[in-house]
Scaffold this motif. Structure first.
Motif, short mmCIF file in Angstrom:
data_model
loop_
_atom_site.label_atom_id
_atom_site.label_comp_id
_atom_site.label_asym_id
_atom_site.label_seq_id
_atom_site.Cartn_x
_atom_site.Cartn_y
_atom_site.Cartn_z
N LEU A 70 11.52 3.09 -6.27
CA LEU A 70 11.50 1.65 -5.99
C LEU A 70 12.08 1.35 -4.62
CD1 LEU A 70 12.46 -0.01 -9.39
CD2 LEU A 70 10.31 -0.20 -8.16
N CYS A 71 13.16 2.02 -4.25
CA CYS A 71 13.76 1.81 -2.92
C CYS A 71 12.79 2.24 -1.83
CB CYS A 71 15.09 2.55 -2.80
SG CYS A 71 16.43 1.76 -3.72
N ALA A 89 9.04 0.57 2.47
CA ALA A 89 7.68 0.51 3.00
C ALA A 89 7.26 -0.95 3.23
CB ALA A 89 6.70 1.20 2.05
N GLU A 90 7.66 -1.83 2.34
CA GLU A 90 7.34 -3.25 2.50
C GLU A 90 8.06 -3.83 3.72
OE1 GLU A 90 5.30 -6.84 1.29
OE2 GLU A 90 4.95 -4.69 1.25
N PHE A 112 6.43 -5.72 7.30
CA PHE A 112 6.82 -6.93 8.02
C PHE A 112 6.74 -6.69 9.52
CE2 PHE A 112 8.75 -8.41 4.05
CZ PHE A 112 8.54 -9.77 4.12
N GLY A 113 7.32 -5.60 9.97
CA GLY A 113 7.30 -5.29 11.39
C GLY A 113 5.89 -5.16 11.93
N SER A 151 5.48 -9.12 -0.44
CA SER A 151 6.49 -9.97 0.20
C SER A 151 6.03 -10.49 1.55
CB SER A 151 7.81 -9.22 0.35
OG SER A 151 8.36 -8.91 -0.91
N VAL A 152 5.29 -9.67 2.28
CA VAL A 152 4.78 -10.10 3.59
C VAL A 152 3.87 -11.31 3.41
CG1 VAL A 152 3.32 -9.47 5.55
CG2 VAL A 152 5.01 -7.84 4.68
#
Length: 116
Positions: A22-23, A28-29, A33-34, A108-109
């Motif tokens: 999960l971490c 990766a998420e 964003f970047g 999330s992005v």
């Protein structure tokens, strides 16, 4: 560059799940964003006395454009008080930030982009 803070439940505090996997997915998420030109950070909290101070420190570390609250916090009925606390802390300590909700750690992005 727009900024986003993602607030999620710490996988290390969830019994019976593969916290390492999960971490890795959360990391990766953050990298996504970047790739979308968004400066992002993640704060992982647990439902205990540390949640408020941990979240306040993250919310006040800079002026965020959007705060994304993770589905793991919102969807678990036993975490409803934590979810309410998070929303009210965002309103109080990052009033300039939009509030967005993801459905899982992998979108999330997209949740942030709806408000950026």
């Amino acid at each position: 560059m727009p900024s986003a803070l993602v607030v999620g439940y710490d996988p290390q505090a969830i019994p019976g799940v593969d916290a390492h996997a999960l971490c890795a997915a959360l990391d990766a998420e953050l990298a996504r964003f970047g790739a979308h030109g968004i400066d992002a950070a993640m704060t992982l909290i647990v439902f205990d006395e540390s949640a408020e101070s941990t979240l306040i420190a993250s919310l006040t570390s800079r002026p965020w454009d959007v705060v994304v609250v993770g589905g793991g916090i919102r969807k678990a009925e036993q975490l409803r008080p934590l979810f309410e606390q998070i929303v009210n802390l965002i309103r109080r300590h990052a009033p300039q930030a939009a509030i967005a909700f993801n459905t899982n750690g992998g979108d999330s992005v997209e949740a942030a982009q709806r408000w950026l």
